[in-house]
Design a protein around this motif. Structure first.
Motif, PDB file in Angstrom:
ATOM      1  N   SER A  24       0.829  -1.201   0.000  1.00 43.37           N
ATOM      2  CA  SER A  24       0.000   0.000   0.000  1.00 43.37           C
ATOM      3  C   SER A  24       0.864   1.253   0.000  1.00 43.37           C
ATOM      4  O   SER A  24       0.585   2.213  -0.720  1.00 43.37           O
ATOM      5  CB  SER A  24      -0.919  -0.002   1.235  1.00 43.37           C
ATOM      6  OG  SER A  24      -1.683   1.179   1.300  1.00 43.37           O
ATOM      7  N   GLY A 148     -11.875   7.169   6.278  1.00 45.81           N
ATOM      8  CA  GLY A 148     -11.060   6.083   5.744  1.00 45.81           C
ATOM      9  C   GLY A 148      -9.914   5.716   6.666  1.00 45.81           C
ATOM     10  O   GLY A 148      -9.601   4.532   6.843  1.00 45.81           O
ATOM     11  N   THR A 149      -9.299   6.726   7.290  1.00 45.54           N
ATOM     12  CA  THR A 149      -8.184   6.473   8.213  1.00 45.54           C
ATOM     13  C   THR A 149      -8.637   5.650   9.412  1.00 45.54           C
ATOM     14  O   THR A 149      -7.967   4.702   9.823  1.00 45.54           O
ATOM     15  CB  THR A 149      -7.579   7.803   8.696  1.00 45.54           C
ATOM     16  OG1 THR A 149      -7.108   8.539   7.566  1.00 45.54           O
ATOM     17  CG2 THR A 149      -6.427   7.563   9.652  1.00 45.54           C
ATOM     18  N   SER A 151     -11.323   3.685   9.622  1.00 43.35           N
ATOM     19  CA  SER A 151     -11.753   2.350   9.192  1.00 43.35           C
ATOM     20  C   SER A 151     -10.550   1.448   8.942  1.00 43.35           C
ATOM     21  O   SER A 151     -10.540   0.277   9.348  1.00 43.35           O
ATOM     22  CB  SER A 151     -12.611   2.452   7.925  1.00 43.35           C
ATOM     23  OG  SER A 151     -13.761   3.246   8.153  1.00 43.35           O
ATOM     24  N   SER A 152      -9.528   1.983   8.291  1.00 44.58           N
ATOM     25  CA  SER A 152      -8.310   1.199   8.062  1.00 44.58           C
ATOM     26  C   SER A 152      -7.619   0.866   9.372  1.00 44.58           C
ATOM     27  O   SER A 152      -7.120  -0.246   9.567  1.00 44.58           O
ATOM     28  CB  SER A 152      -7.345   1.983   7.160  1.00 44.58           C
ATOM     29  OG  SER A 152      -7.893   2.180   5.882  1.00 44.58           O
ATOM     30  N   ASN A 156      -6.570  -2.762  10.981  1.00 41.83           N
ATOM     31  CA  ASN A 156      -5.197  -3.056  11.395  1.00 41.83           C
ATOM     32  C   ASN A 156      -5.140  -3.547  12.829  1.00 41.83           C
ATOM     33  O   ASN A 156      -4.375  -4.455  13.163  1.00 41.83           O
ATOM     34  CB  ASN A 156      -4.316  -1.800  11.251  1.00 41.83           C
ATOM     35  CG  ASN A 156      -3.912  -1.535   9.813  1.00 41.83           C
ATOM     36  OD1 ASN A 156      -3.856  -2.450   8.998  1.00 41.83           O
ATOM     37  ND2 ASN A 156      -3.644  -0.284   9.501  1.00 41.83           N
ATOM     38  N   SER A 161      -4.322  -6.515   7.736  1.00 42.63           N
ATOM     39  CA  SER A 161      -3.649  -5.443   6.999  1.00 42.63           C
ATOM     40  C   SER A 161      -3.869  -5.563   5.489  1.00 42.63           C
ATOM     41  O   SER A 161      -3.439  -4.690   4.731  1.00 42.63           O
ATOM     42  CB  SER A 161      -2.143  -5.468   7.294  1.00 42.63           C
ATOM     43  OG  SER A 161      -1.574  -6.715   6.924  1.00 42.63           O
ATOM     44  N   THR A 163      -6.986  -6.002   3.774  1.00 40.92           N
ATOM     45  CA  THR A 163      -8.150  -5.285   3.262  1.00 40.92           C
ATOM     46  C   THR A 163      -7.894  -3.798   3.073  1.00 40.92           C
ATOM     47  O   THR A 163      -8.287  -3.237   2.041  1.00 40.92           O
ATOM     48  CB  THR A 163      -9.365  -5.517   4.181  1.00 40.92           C
ATOM     49  OG1 THR A 163      -9.569  -6.921   4.337  1.00 40.92           O
ATOM     50  CG2 THR A 163     -10.609  -4.896   3.580  1.00 40.92           C
ATOM     51  N   PRO A 164      -7.249  -3.105   4.041  1.00 39.05           N
ATOM     52  CA  PRO A 164      -6.950  -1.686   3.799  1.00 39.05           C
ATOM     53  C   PRO A 164      -6.126  -1.459   2.538  1.00 39.05           C
ATOM     54  O   PRO A 164      -6.257  -0.418   1.894  1.00 39.05           O
ATOM     55  CB  PRO A 164      -6.167  -1.275   5.056  1.00 39.05           C
ATOM     56  CG  PRO A 164      -6.644  -2.199   6.120  1.00 39.05           C
ATOM     57  CD  PRO A 164      -6.871  -3.506   5.416  1.00 39.05           C
ATOM     58  N   SER A 168      -6.913   1.122  -0.475  1.00 37.26           N
ATOM     59  CA  SER A 168      -5.870   2.095  -0.794  1.00 37.26           C
ATOM     60  C   SER A 168      -5.570   2.088  -2.290  1.00 37.26           C
ATOM     61  O   SER A 168      -5.428   3.145  -2.911  1.00 37.26           O
ATOM     62  CB  SER A 168      -4.603   1.768   0.004  1.00 37.26           C
ATOM     63  OG  SER A 168      -3.543   2.625  -0.358  1.00 37.26           O
ATOM     64  N   SER A 204     -12.803   6.130  -1.538  1.00 32.91           N
ATOM     65  CA  SER A 204     -12.152   5.008  -0.857  1.00 32.91           C
ATOM     66  C   SER A 204     -12.497   4.990   0.630  1.00 32.91           C
ATOM     67  O   SER A 204     -12.672   3.917   1.224  1.00 32.91           O
ATOM     68  CB  SER A 204     -10.628   5.072  -1.042  1.00 32.91           C
ATOM     69  OG  SER A 204     -10.098   6.249  -0.487  1.00 32.91           O
ATOM     70  N   CYS A 208     -14.438   1.896   2.413  1.00 33.21           N
ATOM     71  CA  CYS A 208     -13.731   1.205   3.494  1.00 33.21           C
ATOM     72  C   CYS A 208     -14.606   1.130   4.743  1.00 33.21           C
ATOM     73  O   CYS A 208     -14.677   0.094   5.413  1.00 33.21           O
ATOM     74  CB  CYS A 208     -12.425   1.931   3.791  1.00 33.21           C
ATOM     75  SG  CYS A 208     -11.320   1.050   4.901  1.00 33.21           S
TER      76      CYS A 208
END
Length: 460
Positions: A24, A148-149, A151-152, A156, A161, A163-164, A168, A204, A208
């Motif tokens: 990513s 998005g941040t 959700s990622s 994590n 790691s 799916t994010p 991305s 995105s 996400c």
């Protein structure tokens, strides 16, 4: 898919967890690479430099918000490691509440402070409009970017790691397509670059969020999870604030560096543009090293929650081994390809490059040499040891390391240049990383090797 990192070989777990984040990061840097290439070649080298001038200001603001979110993710990882799903769900609810507030605050900071800050940074007149309107446009994507941040980060903390990475890549590909559409077709120039970032980030981020809520129904907050969350919000903030202050302090140091760089550009014309080109190339390998940050945060967070101090030390050593491998490979690649890469970014027929193209090539080569030879390994240690300290409950102490970074950047940028000249500009970042490492590394071993055992995560 969830991943329990309290069991199994630490090196294998960290490498496997880091690979999607690494990919990513590489995709993100490739996007930045292409993005800068498009601006430099279709607008002008001055536009490319102008967008870069806004970077240090945006770095401070984004680092403050991302530091808070990183603190939230530590609590999430700890609660997951302890097996407390109820607290995990409440943490998710509180994180989104606080994230919404932070994103609105970020938007207003961009809108109202961008002009005075850019003036304070001594942004050259020919670059000013490019920088200002870029920041103003980016401001309107703050809320969806935070979505998005968060959700990622939640994925994590669960040990997922991969799916994010997919989301991305979707955002990056969409961003490149929109760059070409807005700049070449609609003739929006540098504003098109910012607008493409806002739209792709929104798409995105929303996708996400929808995915994580559907894929992991047991973490989906209920209405009751948003009630009586004051103590938990305070707990999240207590962990996040030191990290955000630490990140912001580092960013403020970068602003001093940018101001000094802008001043030096008058003596060494083309230095800013060369720094942009070199930075994009260096950034590819820096992002690879920093990919271990997320893996260490999850690994240390889960093992801290489970009370496994022995595994934390092994995990840090494994991450440092990986970081050193990346450093060696990165140095060789950058030195072999520095000039061809720089020529890709800078159009010798536009802007300052018409007069100073050969000087730009030299500056770019020197920046890459010193950064990759000295700065890269020190950066890897900063990312790993600082994150580990934060994850074992010592976020406040990392502010000292951030203060050392600021001191080092100011010392080298404003006083070092009087003695070392242009060499001081090349050594600003490596010197700052070194000063932080002399704080982070000894403290990590002092805290982890004391006789006092770690306590398991306690839900509130």
């Amino acid at each position: 898919m969830e991943k329990d990192m309290t069991k199994g070989n630490p090196l294998k777990l960290i490498v496997m967890f880091s690979i999607p984040i690494l990919i990513s990061g590489i995709f993100s840097q490739i996007y930045n690479f292409i993005d800068t290439l498009i601006v430099g070649r279709t607008v002008s080298s001055d536009a490319m430099a102008g967008v870069s001038c806004a970077g240090s200001f945006m770095f401070v603001v984004s680092n403050f918000s991302s530091g808070l979110v990183s603190g939230f993710m530590i609590i999430l990882s700890q609660s997951f490691g302890s097996g407390d799903r109820k607290t995990f769900r409440k943490c998710v609810a509180a994180s989104f509440e606080l994230g919404g507030i932070i994103s609105v605050l970020v938007m207003f900071i961009y809108l109202f402070l961008s002009e005075p800050v850019l003036l304070w940074l001594n942004t050259p007149e020919q670059y000013f409009d490019y920088a200002y309107y870029y920041v103003i446009t980016i401001a309107f994507g703050s809320v969806t970017s935070m979505l998005g941040t968060l959700s990622s980060g939640i994925m994590n903390s669960l040990g997922d790691s991969k799916t994010p990475l997919y989301f991305s890549i979707i955002g990056i590909v969409l961003n490149i397509v929109l760059d070409l559409l807005f700049i070449i077709v609609f003739k929006l120039h540098y504003i098109g670059v910012a607008l493409a970032t806002v739209v792709s980030s929104a798409v995105s981020g929303i996708l996400c969020f929808i995915y994580v809520m559907k894929k992991f129904p047991y973490i989906r907050p209920k209405l009751s999870d948003f009630k009586h969350n004051f103590k938990l919000c305070i707990r999240l903030i207590k962990v996040g604030i030191p990290m955000s202050i630490q990140n912001s302090i580092v960013g403020i140091g970068s602003m001093f560096y940018t101001a000094a760089l802008n001043d030096m550009n008058a003596v060494y014309p083309g230095l800013i543009t060369a720094n942009v080109a070199a930075g994009k190339i260096n950034g590819i390998f820096s992002s690879i090293q920093c990919s271990f940050l997320s893996s260490i945060a999850t690994f240390v967070g889960q093992n801290f929650g489970a009370g496994r101090k022995d595994r934390i030390i092994k995990g840090v050593h494994s991450a440092m081994f990986c970081s050193c491998v990346v450093w060696i490979v990165g140095f060789v690649v950058c030195m072999l390809l520095c000039e061809p890469f720089t020529r890709l970014f800078i159009d010798p027929t536009t802007g300052d490059a018409v007069l100073y193209f050969e000087d730009m090539l030299k500056y770019s080569r020197d920046i890459m040499f010193w950064y990759n030879l000295v700065g890269s390994p020190l950066l890897g240690a900063v990312a790993i040891y600082r994150t580990a300290l934060q994850c074992i409950g010592h976020s406040p102490i990392t502010i000292i390391g951030g203060g050392m970074e600021v001191f080092a950047r100011v010392l080298m940028a404003y006083f070092g240049t009087k003695v070392l000249g242009l060499l001081a500009i090349y050594l600003v970042e490596p010197f700052a990383f070194f000063c932080a490492d002399i704080i982070f590394v000894p403290l990590f071993y002092w805290y982890t090797r004391r006789s006092v055992s770690f306590s398991k995560f306690e839900a509130e």
